[in-house]
Structures are given as C-alpha cells and as structure tokens.
Scaffold this motif. Structure first.
Motif, short mmCIF file in Angstrom:
data_model
loop_
_atom_site.label_atom_id
_atom_site.label_comp_id
_atom_site.label_asym_id
_atom_site.label_seq_id
_atom_site.Cartn_x
_atom_site.Cartn_y
_atom_site.Cartn_z
N ASN A 84 -4.09 -25.73 -11.12
CA ASN A 84 -3.74 -24.50 -10.39
C ASN A 84 -4.43 -23.28 -11.01
N ILE A 85 -5.73 -23.43 -11.27
CA ILE A 85 -6.54 -22.36 -11.83
C ILE A 85 -7.49 -21.85 -10.76
N HIS A 86 -7.51 -20.54 -10.59
CA HIS A 86 -8.39 -19.89 -9.61
C HIS A 86 -9.11 -18.74 -10.30
N ALA A 87 -10.32 -18.48 -9.86
CA ALA A 87 -11.07 -17.35 -10.40
C ALA A 87 -10.42 -16.05 -9.95
N CYS A 88 -10.34 -15.07 -10.83
CA CYS A 88 -9.76 -13.76 -10.52
C CYS A 88 -10.87 -12.72 -10.55
N TYR A 89 -11.11 -12.09 -9.44
CA TYR A 89 -12.14 -11.06 -9.36
C TYR A 89 -11.73 -10.06 -8.29
N PRO A 90 -12.24 -8.83 -8.35
CA PRO A 90 -11.88 -7.84 -7.35
C PRO A 90 -12.49 -8.17 -6.00
N THR A 91 -11.73 -7.97 -4.96
CA THR A 91 -12.24 -8.20 -3.61
C THR A 91 -13.12 -7.03 -3.20
N PRO A 92 -13.92 -7.18 -2.14
CA PRO A 92 -14.88 -6.13 -1.79
C PRO A 92 -14.28 -4.74 -1.55
N HIS A 93 -13.09 -4.64 -1.00
CA HIS A 93 -12.54 -3.34 -0.64
C HIS A 93 -11.40 -2.91 -1.55
N THR A 94 -11.39 -3.39 -2.79
CA THR A 94 -10.31 -3.06 -3.72
C THR A 94 -10.21 -1.56 -3.96
N ILE A 95 -11.33 -0.90 -4.21
CA ILE A 95 -11.30 0.53 -4.50
C ILE A 95 -10.83 1.33 -3.29
N THR A 96 -11.17 0.88 -2.09
CA THR A 96 -10.71 1.56 -0.88
C THR A 96 -9.20 1.46 -0.76
N ILE A 97 -8.66 0.28 -0.99
CA ILE A 97 -7.22 0.08 -0.89
C ILE A 97 -6.50 0.91 -1.94
N ILE A 98 -7.01 0.93 -3.15
CA ILE A 98 -6.38 1.71 -4.22
C ILE A 98 -6.45 3.20 -3.89
N SER A 99 -7.61 3.67 -3.39
CA SER A 99 -7.74 5.10 -3.13
C SER A 99 -6.86 5.54 -1.98
N VAL A 100 -6.62 4.67 -1.00
CA VAL A 100 -5.72 5.03 0.11
C VAL A 100 -4.27 5.00 -0.37
N SER A 101 -3.92 3.99 -1.14
CA SER A 101 -2.53 3.85 -1.58
C SER A 101 -2.17 4.82 -2.69
N PHE A 102 -3.10 5.05 -3.63
CA PHE A 102 -2.86 5.90 -4.78
C PHE A 102 -4.01 6.90 -4.95
N PRO A 103 -4.06 7.94 -4.13
CA PRO A 103 -5.21 8.85 -4.18
C PRO A 103 -5.38 9.56 -5.52
N ASN A 104 -4.30 9.79 -6.26
CA ASN A 104 -4.40 10.49 -7.55
C ASN A 104 -5.13 9.65 -8.60
N LEU A 105 -5.05 8.32 -8.48
CA LEU A 105 -5.72 7.45 -9.45
C LEU A 105 -7.24 7.53 -9.32
N CYS A 106 -7.72 7.77 -8.11
CA CYS A 106 -9.16 7.72 -7.86
C CYS A 106 -9.80 9.11 -7.84
N ARG A 107 -9.07 10.14 -8.14
CA ARG A 107 -9.59 11.49 -8.05
C ARG A 107 -10.81 11.69 -8.95
N ASN A 108 -10.76 11.19 -10.19
CA ASN A 108 -11.85 11.39 -11.14
C ASN A 108 -12.70 10.14 -11.35
N SER A 109 -12.54 9.12 -10.49
CA SER A 109 -13.28 7.88 -10.70
C SER A 109 -14.70 8.01 -10.16
#
Length: 118
Positions: A84-109
């Motif tokens: 039950n081992i799977h590779a863990c990596y960010p999906t293509p739209h991870t930053i978009t999802i984070i910036s929409v859900s948590f805009p303050n986290l991505c302000r200075n990124s």
C-alpha cells in the motif's frame, strides 16, 4: 465423528468454495522480503518515487551484490500495491487550489513554486 453430509454439502452450508478449502498460501522467499524492506526504506526517504524510479533504485542497489540481478516494473508495482505504497507528489493545480482556498498563504509566494515543507 463421521458426518452424514458430504464435503461438498458441508462447504456449501458454510459458504466456502472448494478452492478456499484446499488453498495453502506459499511463503515469500527471502529475496522478496529484502526487496520489500528496501522499498519501504527508499519510500520513507524519497516519497515522490514511483514504480519506475523505485525499479531503477532497486536494480542499482542489488546489482552491487549480484551483478545479474534485475527486477521488472510489474514486480515492483505488485509489491508496492501489496505494501500500500504510493508516490506522493503535488498535482498540477495544487498552487491554484491553495491560492483560492487560502489567499493569505500565497500573497508573498513566487509564481511557479509549490508550497512545501522543504
């Protein structure tokens, strides 16, 4: 102690197939255990390694001891699924999802960089 029911009738009453009744699991050999230990250790160190990367690492590691050792992707995939081992990596739209859900986290990124713990 003999039963009036035949074996087939007993198994049917219990809801067990004859294949399950006669099946004896085969133990894994020590080589497979060593490979699984290596997969576990390598996965804990490099979470993003998938089947192909893991296959290359296994071949590189075990060919030092046994020069003619080779393992295929199918066997690595089967062992990783069994563990039950799977590779863990960010999906293509991870930053978009984070910036929409948590805009303050991505302000200075920096655009194009993923938010990670590294």
């Amino acid at each position: 102690p003999t039963s009036k029911l035949s074996l087939n009738e007993q198994l049917e009453l219990l809801g067990i197939s004859k294949g399950c009744y006669y099946y004896h699991p085969v133990e894994m050999d020590s080589e497979t255990h060593e490979i699984m230990k290596f997969i576990d250790k390598e996965h804990m160190e490099f979470l993003g390694k998938g089947v192909v990367g893991m296959k290359d690492s296994i071949n590189e590691h075990f060919q030092k001891e046994t020069p003619d050792f080779r393992i295929g992707e199918r066997r690595v995939r089967r062992l990783m699924r069994m563990m039950n081992i799977h590779a863990c990596y960010p999906t293509p739209h991870t930053i978009t999802i984070i910036s929409v859900s948590f805009p303050n986290l991505c302000r200075n990124s920096v655009p194009g960089k993923f938010l990670t713990n590294r």
